[in-house]
Design a protein around this motif. Structure first.
Motif, PDB file in Angstrom:
ATOM      1  N   LYS A 110       4.645   5.637  10.618  1.00  0.00           N
ATOM      2  CA  LYS A 110       3.426   5.470  11.408  1.00  0.00           C
ATOM      3  C   LYS A 110       2.617   4.276  10.902  1.00  0.00           C
ATOM      4  O   LYS A 110       2.136   3.460  11.692  1.00  0.00           O
ATOM      5  N   VAL A 111       2.463   4.186   9.573  1.00  0.00           N
ATOM      6  CA  VAL A 111       1.709   3.071   8.999  1.00  0.00           C
ATOM      7  C   VAL A 111       2.437   1.753   9.248  1.00  0.00           C
ATOM      8  O   VAL A 111       1.828   0.734   9.584  1.00  0.00           O
ATOM      9  N   TRP A 112       3.760   1.775   9.121  1.00  0.00           N
ATOM     10  CA  TRP A 112       4.559   0.566   9.336  1.00  0.00           C
ATOM     11  C   TRP A 112       4.456   0.090  10.789  1.00  0.00           C
ATOM     12  O   TRP A 112       4.270  -1.101  11.054  1.00  0.00           O
ATOM     13  N   LEU A 113       4.565   1.025  11.712  1.00  0.00           N
ATOM     14  CA  LEU A 113       4.453   0.678  13.130  1.00  0.00           C
ATOM     15  C   LEU A 113       3.058   0.162  13.446  1.00  0.00           C
ATOM     16  O   LEU A 113       2.891  -0.773  14.241  1.00  0.00           O
ATOM     17  N   SER A 133      10.687  -5.234   5.370  1.00  0.00           N
ATOM     18  CA  SER A 133       9.738  -6.242   4.896  1.00  0.00           C
ATOM     19  C   SER A 133       9.365  -7.200   6.018  1.00  0.00           C
ATOM     20  O   SER A 133      10.147  -7.439   6.943  1.00  0.00           O
ATOM     21  N   ILE A 134       8.145  -7.723   5.925  1.00  0.00           N
ATOM     22  CA  ILE A 134       7.637  -8.739   6.853  1.00  0.00           C
ATOM     23  C   ILE A 134       6.905  -9.790   6.034  1.00  0.00           C
ATOM     24  O   ILE A 134       6.026  -9.461   5.231  1.00  0.00           O
ATOM     25  N   LEU A 155       3.252 -10.814   2.146  1.00  0.00           N
ATOM     26  CA  LEU A 155       4.529 -10.116   2.153  1.00  0.00           C
ATOM     27  C   LEU A 155       4.216  -8.630   2.220  1.00  0.00           C
ATOM     28  O   LEU A 155       3.535  -8.091   1.337  1.00  0.00           O
ATOM     29  N   ILE A 156       4.684  -7.982   3.277  1.00  0.00           N
ATOM     30  CA  ILE A 156       4.407  -6.555   3.488  1.00  0.00           C
ATOM     31  C   ILE A 156       5.738  -5.812   3.425  1.00  0.00           C
ATOM     32  O   ILE A 156       6.694  -6.169   4.119  1.00  0.00           O
TER      33      ILE A 156
END
Length: 341
Positions: A110-113, A133-134, A155-156
């Motif tokens: 959910k947090v990633w989306l 990663s993004i 960097l996430i």
């Protein structure tokens, strides 16, 4: 992404001290007083004639080079704080950035989306992207604390290894007014946390919105009937929790000729004035008129767990008759049904 702090001040900069107000200089330096930089170098002590020498190491300052900013480079702002908006989550800071450790596996996607959604909504460029990663292009922040426009690249990362559900934000590049500069440890921490707080605040708002929608759906279905209270006296029973029905009641009664004049949630009392609508209203509603005089009344709500009791007393504090109460219950039921339709 032009994330103006003014729009999310309470979210991102909640830890700012009230005393730190004014322009960027006043927030970054104490009263703009840099006279200490003009201090003359220390001189060797000359012992007065006839005095006996005495020395102590109690106040000795080591003769070494100390690292740190001086003058206008000193930043006196309080450290940025991670907002605790996800129940059970905790944060860990390191040299790279800040990591949010989530308590449950289902919260990580959910947090990633949500993070991906923020990037898309704000038209943030992406340099590299993988499953976990993004690496973003430049993100722009503007705030009165800063003398210039600040640009960051992030960097996430996410991880679910060893039942450890983590979401990490690391600031990897820094620029001021379009000029790239080395990232200081202070800025790396401050702006990594700023981005994380932006995500968690959005997550918190999303959870609240979902809860409100669920509550609205629950409020729509409230069966109304006659029943008895714990003393065996007749009352109207609404098959909804007290908190749910308390929020619904004002709009419900105002459609039936009542005017709400006062409310006390802790005592469960709603003070109303009743003025009966005309015959056409009752005909349209499909029920007989409520057997109440045009006067003031108190609706007394009681918490029965998953149900709520409603009793009605007149201006003298006496309960209305059971016959009158029996005319109110079906009117409440039809009013709820009509509102839902």
């Amino acid at each position: 992404m032009n994330c103006n702090y003014r729009l999310v001040l309470t979210t991102i900069m909640v830890a700012s001290l009230a005393a730190c107000s004014g322009g960027a200089d006043r927030r970054r330096q104490a009263n703009q007083d840099f006279t200490y930089l003009e201090t003359k170098p220390l001189e060797s002590w000359t012992l007065p004639a006839g005095a006996e020498p005495f020395s102590t190491d109690d106040y000795a300052i080591q003769n070494k080079a100390y690292q740190g900013e001086i003058g206008s480079g000193v930043d006196i702002r309080p450290p940025q704080q991670v907002l605790e908006l996800i129940p059970g989550a905790r944060s860990v800071k390191d040299a790279d950035g800040v990591t949010l450790l989530l308590p449950r596996a289902e919260e990580l996607p959910k947090v990633w989306l949500l993070m991906q959604g923020i990037i898309a909504e704000q038209n943030v460029g992406i340099r590299n992207q993988a499953a976990n990663s993004i690496e973003t292009d430049w993100v722009t922040w503007t705030h009165e604390d800063e003398e210039t426009e600040i640009g960051n690249r992030y960097l996430i990362e996410k991880s679910s290894e060893s039942n450890r559900y983590s979401f990490k934000v690391s600031l990897i590049d820094w620029r001021e007014d379009g000029i790239e500069k080395p990232v200081s440890d202070v800025n790396k921490e401050r702006y990594s946390i700023a981005m994380l707080n932006l995500v968690t605040a959005k997550y918190d708002q999303q959870v609240r919105d979902e809860a409100r929608l669920r509550a609205q759906e629950l409020v729509k279905q409230i069966p109304i009937s006659m029943g008895k209270d714990r003393s065996g006296l007749p009352v109207i029973i609404a098959r909804a929790a007290y908190d749910v029905f308390w929020e619904r009641l004002p709009s419900l009664v105002e459609d039936l000729g009542f005017t709400v004049e006062g409310r006390n949630r802790s005592q469960g009392v709603v003070e109303v004035k009743f003025r009966s609508p005309d015959d056409a209203f009752w005909t349209e509603l499909g029920t007989k008129p409520i057997m109440l005089d045009d006067s003031t009344y108190k609706l007394q709500l009681g918490d029965l767990g998953n149900r709520t009791s409603i009793n009605v007393t007149d201006s003298n504090g006496k309960p209305i008759t059971e016959e009158a109460l029996n005319t109110i219950a079906p009117v409440f039921a039809l009013a709820i049904e009509r509102a839902n339709n």
